[in-house]
Design an enzyme around this catalytic site. Structure first.
Site, PDB file in Angstrom:
ATOM      1  N   GLU A 125     -50.686 -42.269 -46.879  1.00 22.08           N
ATOM      2  CA  GLU A 125     -49.053 -41.349 -47.925  1.00 22.08           C
ATOM      3  C   GLU A 125     -48.675 -40.982 -47.217  1.00 22.08           C
ATOM      4  OE1 GLU A 125     -50.747 -40.996 -51.427  1.00 22.08           O
ATOM      5  OE2 GLU A 125     -51.660 -43.112 -52.415  1.00 22.08           O
ATOM      6  N   GLU A 240     -57.056 -51.191 -51.070  1.00 19.45           N
ATOM      7  CA  GLU A 240     -56.567 -50.655 -52.234  1.00 19.45           C
ATOM      8  C   GLU A 240     -56.917 -51.149 -53.014  1.00 19.45           C
ATOM      9  OE1 GLU A 240     -56.375 -46.231 -52.158  1.00 19.45           O
ATOM     10  OE2 GLU A 240     -55.966 -45.747 -50.501  1.00 19.45           O
TER      11      GLU A 240
HETATM   12  C1  XIL Z   1     -58.560 -41.823 -55.578  1.00 17.80           C
HETATM   13  C2  XIL Z   1     -59.723 -42.046 -56.713  1.00 17.80           C
HETATM   14  O1  XIL Z   1     -59.691 -43.352 -56.786  1.00 17.80           O
HETATM   15  C3  XIL Z   1     -59.736 -41.019 -57.558  1.00 17.80           C
HETATM   16  O2  XIL Z   1     -60.757 -41.070 -58.612  1.00 17.80           O
HETATM   17  C4  XIL Z   1     -59.939 -40.221 -57.202  1.00 17.80           C
HETATM   18  O3  XIL Z   1     -59.453 -39.169 -58.526  1.00 17.80           O
HETATM   19  C5  XIL Z   1     -58.282 -39.934 -57.314  1.00 17.80           C
HETATM   20  O4  XIL Z   1     -57.929 -40.866 -55.503  1.00 17.80           O
HETATM   21  N1  XIL Z   1     -54.450 -43.442 -53.119  1.00 17.80           N
HETATM   22  C6  XIL Z   1     -55.980 -43.836 -52.130  1.00 17.80           C
HETATM   23  C7  XIL Z   1     -56.463 -42.683 -52.845  1.00 17.80           C
HETATM   24  O5  XIL Z   1     -55.401 -43.443 -51.330  1.00 17.80           O
HETATM   25  O6  XIL Z   1     -57.521 -41.743 -52.271  1.00 17.80           O
HETATM   26  C8  XIL Z   1     -57.330 -42.358 -54.015  1.00 17.80           C
HETATM   27  O7  XIL Z   1     -57.880 -42.813 -54.674  1.00 17.80           O
HETATM   28  C9  XIL Z   1     -56.132 -43.920 -55.091  1.00 17.80           C
HETATM   29  C10 XIL Z   1     -54.649 -43.718 -54.865  1.00 17.80           C
END
Ligand code: XIL
Length: 331
Positions: A125, A240
């Site tokens: 990001e 994701e």
């Molecule tokens: C999220 C996790 O799933 C949660 O458990 C944590 O509280 C916050 O992070 N983008 C990403 C991930 O790159 O690392 C994030 O994961 C979700 C959004």
């Protein structure tokens, strides 16, 4: 899903956490469905760095051992991000120590998992157009303390630590067919074009794919962007995926159908791109989804963004993933 994907030369998997390992039924289902595991939190700074001087690989290693015992590959997530930093970080970091802090972290973590990681999210990001910079980069603490060259430095350092590792730039909110996302796409493309020009070892773009069920995520601008990414010689990974049902009607059947339709629609679109060889969902079951806390519904009904429901039954989304894989060409 693992088998259906493998038949087409595609790796299917999901995020997982040590927290879920006490849930035997879930862990068993995960092991049977997934060809790749991504630690949901265990490889983030907050988990790995109890203090500025120390590393704690215990939970990351637990996940690696679980994966390798079950013949599951392991993805690294994530080396440089402005979130999930340890509580000591803000008071500790300065313009003088930031570069060394970042490179030392990358060297130690990538060396620790050298040869064990199928691909690393090196920078997560990095773009935030609203921050107002001409290059569209996010004004994170890394950028403020090191400068925009922190991204190039992160990739070069990861490559130095494990020259065989596949290194990914991972980004969110680049899927929708709207002008904000188009600006983000242009910034990501400019960033990656520049890195490639400078021979920085970056091998792929991770598209997070946290998408809304009702969004248009298969528009012509996104298509053009994906083509341009592949033209740079980069591969594309879905890193994701989940489908938000936050704005959908309450009725479960209706919601599940719309979520499933978005899975099929989005995956079929992405799988037209031959470099897409990895599909990762951000969790497997609605029992364990970050969206139950991060994106609650206004009516407070439990969210249903993943291919298994709260009871671990496959939903229509499971079938939709299966269908998209069956219709995909072999890689
Ligand atoms: C999220 C996790 O799933 C949660 O458990 C944590 O509280 C916050 O992070 N983008 C990403 C991930 O790159 O690392 C994030 O994961 C979700 C959004």
């Amino acid at each position: 899903m693992r088998a259906a994907a493998a038949e087409k030369g595609i790796l299917f998997g999901s995020a997982f956490s040590t927290i879920y390992m006490s849930d035997e039924a879930y862990t068993r289902e995960f092991a049977s469905q997934c060809g790749v595991l991504v630690p949901e939190v265990e490889l983030k700074w907050a988990a790995l760095r109890p203090s500025p001087e120390t590393f704690d690989f215990t939970r990351g290693d637990t996940l690696y051992d679980f994966a390798s015992a079950n013949n599951i590959l392991f993805r690294g997530h994530t080396l440089v991000w402005e979130n999930a930093l340890p509580s000591w970080f803000n008071a500790y970091v300065t313009a003088r120590n930031a570069e060394q802090l970042m490179t030392n972290h990358i060297l130690s973590v990538v060396r620790h998992y050298a040869g064990k990681v199928t691909s690393w999210d090196v920078v997560n990001e990095g773009v935030q157009v609203q921050d107002g910079r001409a290059d569209g980069l996010k004004v994170s603490s890394w950028l403020q303390h090191i400068g925009p060259e922190y991204i190039e430095l992160a990739f070069r350092t990861a490559h130095q630590a494990d020259p065989k590792a596949t290194l990914i730039y991972n980004e969110n909110w680049i899927e929708p067919d709207d002008s904000d996302s188009e600006k983000r796409r242009r910034a990501v493309l400019a960033l990656l074009t520049n890195l490639r020009k400078r021979n920085v070892p970056v091998h792929g773009l991770g598209i997070q794919s946290h998408i809304f069920a009702e969004a248009n995520v298969t528009g012509p601008n996104f298509r053009q962007f994906l083509k341009e990414i592949e033209d740079l010689g980069l591969s594309i990974l879905i890193t994701e995926m989940d489908v938000r049902d936050q704005h959908l009607p309450a009725d479960i059947h209706t919601r599940d159908q719309l979520v499933a339709e978005q899975y099929r629609n989005y995956l079929s679109f992405l799988l037209q791109f031959r470099s897409v060889r990895t599909i990762v969902t951000w969790g497997l079951s609605d029992r364990y989804t970050w969206l139950s806390t991060h994106n609650k519904r206004a009516d407070n009904l439990p969210v249903r963004p993943l291919p298994y429901d709260f009871e671990l039954k496959p939903t229509a989304a499971w079938q939709a993933i299966q269908t998209a894989l069956e219709q995909a060409s072999t890689r």
